[in-house]
Design an enzyme around this catalytic site. Structure first.
Site, PDB file in Angstrom:
ATOM      1  N   GLU A 100      -0.949   6.484   2.644  1.00 33.03           N
ATOM      2  CA  GLU A 100      -2.323   6.654   2.220  1.00 33.03           C
ATOM      3  C   GLU A 100      -3.138   5.565   2.911  1.00 33.03           C
ATOM      4  OE1 GLU A 100      -5.273   6.182  -1.290  1.00 33.03           O
ATOM      5  OE2 GLU A 100      -3.783   4.698  -0.729  1.00 33.03           O
ATOM      6  N   HIS A 146       3.266  10.012  -8.826  1.00 33.97           N
ATOM      7  CA  HIS A 146       2.887   9.295 -10.049  1.00 33.97           C
ATOM      8  C   HIS A 146       2.009  10.177 -10.939  1.00 33.97           C
ATOM      9  CE1 HIS A 146      -0.409   8.417  -7.274  1.00 33.97           C
ATOM     10  NE2 HIS A 146      -1.180   8.085  -8.293  1.00 33.97           N
ATOM     11  N   HIS A 199      -2.776  13.643  -8.536  1.00 33.52           N
ATOM     12  CA  HIS A 199      -1.466  13.794  -7.892  1.00 33.52           C
ATOM     13  C   HIS A 199      -0.543  14.778  -8.616  1.00 33.52           C
ATOM     14  CE1 HIS A 199      -1.724  10.576  -4.771  1.00 33.52           C
ATOM     15  NE2 HIS A 199      -2.722  10.224  -5.558  1.00 33.52           N
TER      16      HIS A 199
END
Lengths: 381, 661
Positions: free
Chosen positions: B246, B111, B116
Site C-alpha cells: 500500500e 484485517h 477491507h
C-alpha cells in the site's frame, strides 16, 4: 527496570509540560540526519544528508495545519510531504536557495566546488543537478560558505576564507566580484545585508563589511577574540530600511558568549551575554545563532547540545553577564526511540519567516521538529 | 509449465478488465546438447499485474492475484462513500465466466476494517462463494461484529434493502479458516499461505502467497512503528517475486505519534478545564482502546477529575477480545498483562444514556465513529449547541455522514428525513431538530497507523523482494521514491496506474532431477567434486514430462522416449605443406599425435587412415601440387571437443623433426 522507569518518567514529565509550553509541536524522523534547513518557498523547506557516502536532498511541504489560522482544528494534516527529492554523491554541509528561482546551491564541506540543483516543478518530483561551479580556493578542504544574492540575476557569494570571497553568476559561472585581499582567515558566516553590501564573519570573530560594487573597499572590524575560540554570526536585516541600526549582528562564540552589535559600529558591542550552556559536543560544526524575523530582539542559539535556546536580548547590557533563556526546546533530547539524552546535538535551526514563535530544528539523530512555543507573557493574562 | 503472477484490484466497475497475461514457454539459455549449466537453469516467466487503485480516497481494497495458475482474492472491502451497488466490488468479470467458487482458490482478508472486509458476506452469500476464506483469529472474531454493526445502521436505521442479512454474516463466517502468525497453511497441494504481523490494528496481517518457487507478499495496511497497544509490522527475508505494498502515505514523513497524542490530550484538557464536554466518536475496537490507554495513563498526572465514559455495549466484548488476543498487542501490554490488564481502566467507566444530560465536564467515547447513527449521534445532538463543548473526530468520515459534514466546517445540519422521523418518534419532545446548529468546537485528528516512506523502505529491507509494486498512490509524485527503491535495492519498482498492465520477468530457480547414472558418469570424467555454489557444465538430455524436469544420459532418454539415435558427424579440411608422399605424411601425423595426445587411443589403420578415438583422418594431394596435402577430418558429435582441438592443432602444421615412421 527502575532506571528505565525514571527515564520514562522524565519523558512523560516533559510530555505533560509540553501541553502547556507549546501551542503546536510536530516531530519528524528523517531517514538520514540533516544539518541544513532552508526555506525554498513560504511552505516548503529543503533538507539534505551529510553522510560521507550517498545523500538525499529533499524538498518538504510543511503540513497544512501550520498554515491554517482559521479552523485549525478541522485540519488533520500534520505530516510533511516529500514534494521533490534527489540524490547527491557527496555530503551536504551548506545549502542555499536562490530567491526567485527553483534553484539551490550546495557545498560538501570538503572542497570548493558548488553544486547547482534544480528543485523541479509540478510535473516531476525529482531534484536534478544542473551544474557544478568549479572554483579555486586556498583552503578548500574546509568547504565553502554560500550567500545567495538578493537582487538582480541569480548569483551567489561564496568563499572558504576572507581572501577568496567571490560573487559568481549562477547561469554563466562568471565571476562578478572578487575581494582579492590577502586575508587568510577562515570564513564562518557570510550574508548579504542589502543588494550589494555583505557581512563576513571569520572563524576568529573578525567581522568584515564588503561591497560588491567596490572590490577595493573592505572594512575590517577585529573582534580581539581569544585564541582558539570559534565564532559564527547571525544577521537581522530589514531590506526595506536603509538605517544601519536596523541591521543587527549577533556573534556566537564556542565559549558560549553572544556579542550583539549593529552596522553603525561593528567594533563596539551594543550588548552581550554569557550563556549558561553545558556543552555536549566539542565540535564547533553545528554552532548557529539566528535572529527571529518576526519577533523583536529575540535570537535562537543551538549547536552545543540537544537544545535550542531562545533569548530575549532586550534586557541584555553592554557588560558581559549571564542571562537565562526565554524558552528552551528540549524535544530533541526526548527522543521516542532511544532515551539517550547525552548524545543528542542540534545540527541546525531556522525561524518561520512570518509566524513569530515558530522554529524548525534538526538533530544528529535525524529528528526534525517544528514547534511554536507559548508566550508566557500573553498566556498568563 | 508456463507460470504467471497476475494481480488485479476489483475496484471501480468501469475499470474492470481482464488482465492481459503472458504465458511463456520455458526457454533455456543453453541447449542441452551443447551443455547446460546444471545449477543455473534460466526459466523466463512473465508476470503481469493489473491494478486499479483508489488513489488517496478511502475506497475499498479488493485485489486478485493469479500465481502459478491459482487465483487468490486479497481483501474484499466495501466502499463507504456509496449507498448503492457501487459500494461493493464488481465481481461480474469473474462470474460471467462461471461461479466464484470455481474461479477462486481462496480469499484472504488482511484485517477487520470494513474497507477491507465489508463486502465479504455480499461476495460469499449473495454472489456465491463456498471456498475457504482465510483471516487471523482476531479478525475472525471482530469482523462479524463490525459487519453486523454496519448492517444494523444500513438496514434497520436507513431502511436500505438489498443488503446482506445477519444470517448471511453468520453463514459467511462459517467459511472462515483461521490463520496463525507464521504458520504455513497449505490451501491445496501447490498453494500455500503464511501470515505475518502487520501492526495497524488488532489482528492485521501481511500475507505471503506461494506456489512452487514463486511467491507474492501482500501487505494490506501496515505500520512500522509500534504504538500504545500494538507492535510494529515484521516479516522475514522471504524474498518474494513481488511485494505489493500500500502506498497511500508513501511520500509523507509522518508526524510522531507522541505529537498526535499530545494534541489530543491538550484539546481534551482545555475543554474539560473550561467546564465543557468532550465527545469522541470511535469505532468500537482499535483506536478507541488506544485513546483510552492514553487518557488513563495521563489523567492522574494531569490532575484531572472529570469522568471518562466509554459508551457502547461493545465495551465488554472489545475488552474480552483484547484479553483473548493479548499476543497480538505490543510487548509492553503483554508484559504488564500479568500484573494488570491494560484494558481494565481505573478512570474509564461504562456510560449510560442519562449521563449525557449531567452537568459539568466529562469525556465520552461513543460509537459509531462517523456519527451517522447510534449513540454518538444522539450525544452529538444534545451537545452540539454549546460552544464550550468539543467533538474530536479521531478518524476518517465518509461522504454523506454527519461526521463528514461537520469536518467540512458545516455549521447548520439538515437531518435526513427518515432519520429525523425515527428520532422524533424515539426522543422526548424538544431534543430533536430538523436543523441543528453546530456551535461546539470540532477537532479532526488522524490516528491512523500507516507506513510512510521510511516504513516502506524498512519493509523492503526486511523482505528483500525481487520486484516492488506500489498500489493506491500517485505515480507522478512517486518518481523519486521509485528511483530510491531501485537504487538502494537494485530491484524494479512498479507503480501501475489505473488499468495499466505491468509485466514482470521473474527468474525462479527450477529444480531438475538428475539421474544417478549421469552423475556417476560425470564424476568418472574427473574434475572437482560438485559444488552447489559453482555452476558446472555437463552433458545430458533434459526431459520435460508429467510436470517434472529430469536430466538423464542421452542413451536413457532415447530408450525412454523410444527414439532412434541420429548420428551427427562433422567434417573438416585442413591444408598442409608437407613435401612427403601421402602415406609418409599420414605416418608423420600419426607420430605427431601420438606424442601430443597421451592417453588417447590412436590407431594407424591399414586402409590409409589414422583414427583418434572416433575421429578419422585421411590425407590426399593433387598431382599438380603434390606437396600441398589436404587432410580430411571427420568426427562424431560426441567427440566435438576433441575434433575441434585436432583441426586447430593440425592447422599449425607438423614439426620439422618428425620421422615418417
Amino acid at each position: 527496570m527502575g532506571e528505565t522507569s525514571s527515564v520514562e518518567n522524565e519523558f512523560d514529565d516533559w510530555f505533560i509540560e509540553s501541553l502547556k509550553i507549546y501551542n503546536n509541536i510536530h516531530e519528524y524522523q528523517l531517514e538520514h540526519p540533516t544539518r541544513v534547513i532552508e526555506w525554498t518557498s513560504e511552505k516548503t523547506i529543503c533538507v539534505a544528508g551529510y553522510s560521507s557516502d550517498k545523500n538525499e536532498i529533499l524538498e518538504l511541504l510543511l503540513p497544512l495545519k501550520l498554515f491554517t489560522d482559521d479552523n485549525q482544528g478541522l485540519c488533520a494534516e500534520r505530516d510533511f510531504k516529500v514534494v521533490h527529492g534527489g540524490f547527491s554523491d557527496g555530503s551536504i554541509h551548506c545549502l542555499k536557495h536562490i530567491p526567485g528561482t527553483r534553484c539551490v546551491v550546495t557545498n560538501d564541506g570538503f572542497n570548493s566546488n558548488l553544486q547547482v540543483w534544480d528543485l523541479g516543478g509540478e510535473d516531476c518530483d525529482v531534484i536534478k543537478r544542473t551544474g557544478v561551479l568549479q572554483l579555486k580556493s586556498a583552503s578548500s578542504d574546509k568547504g565553502v560558505k554560500i550567500a545567495p544574492g538578493l537582487t538582480g540575476d541569480p548569483c551567489v557569494l561564496h568563499g572558504s576564507q576572507i581572501s577568496d570571497i567571490q560573487l559568481t553568476e549562477l547561469t554563466s559561472g562568471k565571476p562578478l566580484y572578487s575581494l582579492g585581499k590577502d586575508i587568510p582567515d577562515l570564513l564562518s558566516s557570510l550574508q548579504f545585508v542589502s543588494g550589494s553590501v555583505f557581512l563576513a564573519c571569520a572563524c576568529n570573530g573578525d567581522l568584515y563589511v564588503g561591497d560588491t560594487r567596490n572590490p577595493s573597499g573592505l572594512q575590517n572590524n577585529p573582534a580581539g577574540g581569544r585564541e582558539g575560540v570559534h565564532w559564527c554570526m547571525g544577521v537581522k536585516t530589514d531590506l526595506s530600511s536603509s538605517d544601519p541600526s536596523s541591521c543587527s549582528v549577533a556573534r556566537l562564540s564556542s565559549a558560549c558568549q553572544v556579542v550583539v552589535s549593529d552596522l553603525r559600529d561593528l567594533r563596539a558591542p551594543l550588548f552581550q551575554a554569557q550563556l549558561h550552556v553545558q556543552r555536549k559536543t566539542t565540535s564547533d560544526d553545528f554552532m548557529k545563532v539566528t535572529w527571529a524575523p518576526a519577533l523583536d530582539n529575540c535570537l535562537a542559539v543551538s549547536g552545543f547540545d540537544g537544545m535550542v535556546r531562545i533569548y530575549d536580548t532586550a534586557s541584555w547590557r553592554p557588560e558581559l553577564m549571564e542571562f537565562q533563556p526565554l524558552f528552551i526546546h528540549r524535544g530533541h533530547m526526548m527522543s521516542d526511540d532511544q532515551f539517550d539524552t547525552s548524545s543528542a546535538v542540534v545540527t541546525t535551526h531556522v525561524w518561520h519567516p512570518s509566524r513569530p514563535r515558530t522554529v524548525l530544528s534538526a538533530a544528529v539523530d535525524g529528528s526534525v521538529h517544528v514547534w511554536d512555543w507559548v508566550d508566557k507573557a500573553t498566556a498568563s493574562c | 509449465m508456463a507460470r504467471e503472477v497476475r494481480c488485479k484490484t476489483v475496484e471501480e466497475p468501469s475499470l474492470v478488465a481482464l488482465a492481459k497475461t503472458h504465458a511463456a514457454t520455458p526457454s533455456f539459455k543453453n541447449k542441452t546438447a551443447s551443455g547446460s549449466h546444471l545449477s543455473n537453469v534460466h526459466l523466463c516467466i512473465s508476470s503481469s499485474c493489473f491494478l486499479s487503485g483508489a488513489g488517496q480516497d478511502v475506497g475499498r481494497s479488493c485485489i486478485l492475484v493469479s500465481i502459478g495458475g491459482k487465483n487468490i482474492m486479497l481483501d474484499c472491502g466495501m466502499h463507504m462513500g456509496f449507498n448503492d451497488d457501487r459500494r461493493f466490488p464488481d465481481f461480474s468479470y469473474i462470474t460471467q465466466q462461471g461461479r466464484l467458487t470455481e474461479f477462486l482458490d481462496c480469499v484472504i482478508i488482511s484485517h477487520f476494517h470494513l474497507d477491507h472486509c465489508g463486502a465479504l458476506p455480499y461476495m460469499s452469500e449473495m454472489v456465491g462463494y463456498d471456498g475457504p476464506i482465510y483471516m487471523t483469529h482476531p479478525t475472525k472474531a471482530i469482523c462479524p461484529i463490525l459487519l453486523e454493526d454496519f448492517r444494523k445502521i444500513t438496514v434497520d436505521k436507513k431502511g436500505e434493502t438489498n443488503f446482506f442479512t445477519s444470517q448471511m454474516i453468520k453463514d459467511c463466517m462459517k467459511k472462515v479458516v483461521p490463520l496463525n502468525l507464521h504458520q504455513t497453511v497449505q490451501v491445496d497441494d501447490e498453494l500455500e499461505i503464511k501470515a505475518y504481523y502487520a501492526g495497524h490494528v488488532l489482528g492485521a496481517a501481511m500475507v505471503q502467497i506461494k506456489v512452487g518457487s514463486e511467491s507474492v507478499v501482500y501487505t494490506g495496511d501496515y505500520n512500522m512503528t509500534p504504538d500504545r497497544h500494538l507492535g510494529a509490522a515484521w516479516i522475514d527475508k522471504c524474498r518474494p517475486d513481488i511485494l505489493i505494498s500500500e502506498s497511500t502515505y508513501a511520500t509523507t514523513i509522518r508526524d510522531s505519534k507522541r505529537c498526535r497524542e499530545r494534541d489530543f490530550l491538550k484539546k481534551v484538557h482545555e475543554t474539560v478545564e473550561r467546564g465543557g464536554k468532550v465527545l469522541i466518536p470511535v469505532f468500537a475496537l482499535g483506536r478507541a482502546q488506544e485513546l483510552c490507554i492514553l487518557l488513563e495513563t495521563f489523567w492522574e498526572r494531569m490532575n484531572m477529575k472529570a469522568p471518562i465514559y466509554f459508551s457502547t455495549g461493545l465495551t465488554e466484548k472489545a475488552n474480552h477480545y483484547y484479553k483473548l488476543f493479548i499476543t497480538w498487542t505490543n510487548q509492553k501490554i503483554r508484559k504488564t498483562f500479568v500484573q494488570r490488564n491494560m484494558f481494565e481502566f481505573k478512570h474509564i467507566k461504562a456510560f449510560d444514556r442519562s449521563y449525557a444530560d449531567n452537568p459539568g465536564p466529562m469525556v465520552v467515547f461513543a460509537t459509531p465513529g462517523m456519527l451517522h447513527a447510534g449513540q454518538s449521534l444522539q450525544i452529538f445532538k444534545k451537545w452540539a449547541g454549546n460552544e464550550k463543548n468539543m467533538i474530536i473526530m479521531p478518524g476518517y468520515c465518509v461522504q454523506g455522514t454527519i461526521g463528514h459534514k461537520i469536518l467540512n466546517g458545516q455549521k447548520k445540519l439538515e437531518m435526513e428525513n427518515r432519520q429525523t422521523v425515527i428520532e422524533i418518534e424515539r426522543c422526548e419532545p424538544g431534543c430533536c431538530h430538523l436543523s441543528l446548529e453546530v456551535k461546539l468546537q470540532v477537532e479532526y485528528m488522524s490516528f491512523s497507523a500507516h507506513a510512510d516512506a521510511k516504513g516502506i523502505m524498512q519493509l523492503i529491507r526486511m523482505a528483500e523482494p525481487r520486484n516492488m509494486l506500489l498500489v493506491h498512490g500517485e505515480a507522478k509524485k512517486m518518481e523519486f521514491l521509485k528511483d530510491k527503491i531501485e537504487q538502494e535495492f537494485t530491484i524494479n519498482c512498479f507503480m501501475p496506474a489505473n488499468g495499466e498492465t505491468t509485466t514482470v520477468i521473474t527468474n525462479p530457480s527450477v529444480p531438475v532431477d538428475i539421474s544417478l547414472n549421469l552423475l556417476k558418469r560425470e564424476m568418472a570424467l574427473g574434475g572437482p567434486l560438485p559444488d552447489p555454489k559453482k555452476p558446472r557444465t555437463m552433458h545430458g538430455t533434459l526431459i520435460m514430462k508429467d510436470n517434472s524436469l529430469r536430466l538423464v544420459s542421452p542413451e536413457q532418454a532415447l530408450k525412454e522416449l523410444g527414439l532412434n539415435e541420429h548420428q551427427l558427424r562433422f567434417t573438416c579440411r585442413v591444408q598442409l605443406q608437407d613435401p612427403h608422399s601421402d602415406p609418409d605424411t599420414l605416418s608423420r601425423i600419426y607420430t605427431h599425435l601420438k606424442s601430443v595426445l597421451k592417453g588417447y587411443t590412436i590407431q594407424h589403420l591399414p586402409d590409409g587412415t589414422v583414427m583418434v578415438e572416433s575421429i578419422v583422418i585421411k590425407v590426399s594431394s593433387s598431382a599438380e601440387e603434390p606437396n600441398t596435402k589436404v587432410l580430411l577430418l571427420s568426427w562424431s558429435y560426441q567427440d566435438e571437443d576433441l575434433g575441434s582441438f585436432l583441426s586447430t592443432l593440425l592447422k599449425k602444421g607438423l614439426p620439422s623433426g618428425l620421422s615418417s615412421m
